[in-house]
Design an enzyme around this catalytic site. Sequence first.
Site, PDB file in Angstrom:
ATOM      1  N   GLU A   1       0.777  -1.228   0.000  1.00 48.06           N
ATOM      2  CA  GLU A   1       0.000   0.000   0.000  1.00 48.06           C
ATOM      3  C   GLU A   1       0.815   1.289   0.000  1.00 48.06           C
ATOM      4  OE1 GLU A   1      -3.458   0.325  -0.133  1.00 48.06           O
ATOM      5  OE2 GLU A   1      -3.291  -1.787  -0.691  1.00 48.06           O
TER       6      GLU A   1
ATOM      7  N   SER B   1     -53.218 -22.278  41.336  1.00 43.62           N
ATOM      8  CA  SER B   1     -52.857 -22.629  42.708  1.00 43.62           C
ATOM      9  C   SER B   1     -51.372 -22.527  43.009  1.00 43.62           C
ATOM     10  CB  SER B   1     -53.346 -24.040  43.035  1.00 43.62           C
ATOM     11  OG  SER B   1     -54.759 -24.041  43.113  1.00 43.62           O
TER      12      SER B   1
END
Length: 676
Positions: free
Chosen positions: A55, A329
């Site tokens: 690069e 219950s």
Amino acid sequence: MTPIPDTTQKQATAQGSVIYYRDGKTVLARQGIDRRNIELAKVPKHVRDAVIAAENRSFYEDAGVSIKGTGRAVWSTLTGQQLQGGSTITQQLVRNYYSGLSQERSVTRKFKEILIAMKVDQSKSKDWVLEQYLNTIYFGRGANGVQSAARAYFGKDVEKLTVAEGAYLAAVIQQPSRFADPKGSDLVAAQERWQSVINAMGQTGALPAERAAAEKFPTLKAPKKPFELKGQAQYMLEQVTAELNRRGYTDEDINGGGLKIVTTFDKKLMQAAERAVADVLPDDTPKKVRTGLAAVDPATGEVVAFYGGRPSQSKYYDSAFSAKVMAGSTFKPYTLAAALNNGFELSTRVDGNSPLRVASASQEIPNDGDRSYGQINLISATQNSVNTAFVDLGQKVGLDKVAETAEAAGIPAAQLDQHKSAAAFPLGVASVSAVQNASGFSTFANKGVHVEAHVVKSVTDAKGRKEVVKPVATKVVSEQAAADTAYAMQQVVKYGTGTAARLYDRPVAGKTGTTDDSKSVWFNGFTPQLAVAVDMFRDDNATVTIPGYGTQFGGQLPAQIWRAFMTEAMAGKPVEEFPEPSEYGWSSDYSEPGQDRDVPGYEYTRPESPDDWDQPEPDFSEPPFTDPPVTEGPDDNERPDEQPEETAPPPTQVPDQPTVQQDGDPGGGRSRQPTG
């Protein structure tokens, strides 16, 4: 006049978060951008050299810009030609790292980029620039930064990359999409680009000539499929995200903050929960039937496992956290605990006759089958799940105290407030989720202390700062009241409606629950180490009926699912005994158990004494099942020819007072309640 921007682009520095199971090692999910920042010192020199050779060969000598390259780029822009490259590593970093620089192709933007690059070069070290660049650049395969790229292309950390592998990552930067998974002509181009990087490394002296000539094109790992959430993972992620939001973490933090999130979920127990449902439910279970399971560690409040149904069946709510149905219950133990914490004793006698008239109720309240038990103690009332006894107890202790106890045990006030003035409140007319009910019962296993239910253990940020979740602990009832509540609930499993949930090797306390017309059926129980709730309901709020098993009750399939899960969950765990009840708990004054709706049609044995716990009990087991269910099993069991249906959550609103079910006779109306 062109300052260095003082902010960075969020996408340039964002790191996705990783969510783990409770072991902190096994990945549950990944969220956000795939980037793992790494120090430059940990990037091998040959990898750095490859990127520089590919690069910007003059990186360590230039002033942050390439005069020739930039001039060429500016000229091509002015003349209308395609914009040329020529950007240095510093210029690429400036363009992708700092805020305020657009990606437009204009001379103005290009000059601004050049000026900022020069200032960055003057104010920052070259190593700083290279480190940010390597962590910022996109490499394809969804990988941002060199560390994620090393994992994506070669399945290893960047420190372990070979020269050839490092050169390939450098080659990818030019055309990340094309070289991510090259085939045919793209593969030829990728090989040529890789060879040019190797040659460049030889030309710059990064590689000796003979070494460069010997390098071979590396073998690329097959690309991973996008991270997919399967089965219960989708529900897990939803709950983790919701809890993180409540604790102050934004979605942006989660998706881009690089967090390491350790959840409370145990992978093996999650699988066990799914198996328990799949193994117990028959394969022709109606698709509208939902099953929820939640397991909570009483000592820590951690939700260690759950089963929320199939995500493909409902995208909008799960059956463990989101769906709330009448508790039936299973709410009675909160009433019992409130009484025992306010001066009542296990020997206290309450009215078990049917029907019971209460001044605040417009209709009489019956027991199931209108059975009368006379004046009975609280052990018998719990063991036999006697409705009128608990309504009487609620009136005596005060419904406000019952509501306070349930709320302190983790049931949100908003779910209780509209019902707490009703005489039937102790019978479970309020709606709760499986997680809430398991968390509530964990209070009795934890000596009367409720620890806030939660699904996140710890969060570590990108800088290594760790926050350990500290859940709120609340003293709900006294230690003795909790011990006595657990003692009464043990009798439910030993001799009452919950014998199908008995574990062969350890004591269990629990409570069945069946609401009016079996619209929701529960088994909720615990050992000293783990509290687990199982519920079944329909998404249209109709009666839960299973082919071959008929109308369901809490002591049937819910209890069997509970036992299947707990058998696996408690395997190998030490046997812990419940604390001793008060002396009144040893009273031998038991009433003959009736045929409660939770296990219809079975006879119950009457213990000779409370110590006689090992006597033969009725066999409530069902025939074994070998085929996985279609409805509530794992996703792989879905039938390909059936499309998943989108349904809304079940209605949770119920009348404050008993409704009347007409039998066709104008004078034959009879009040109905959540029972057993």
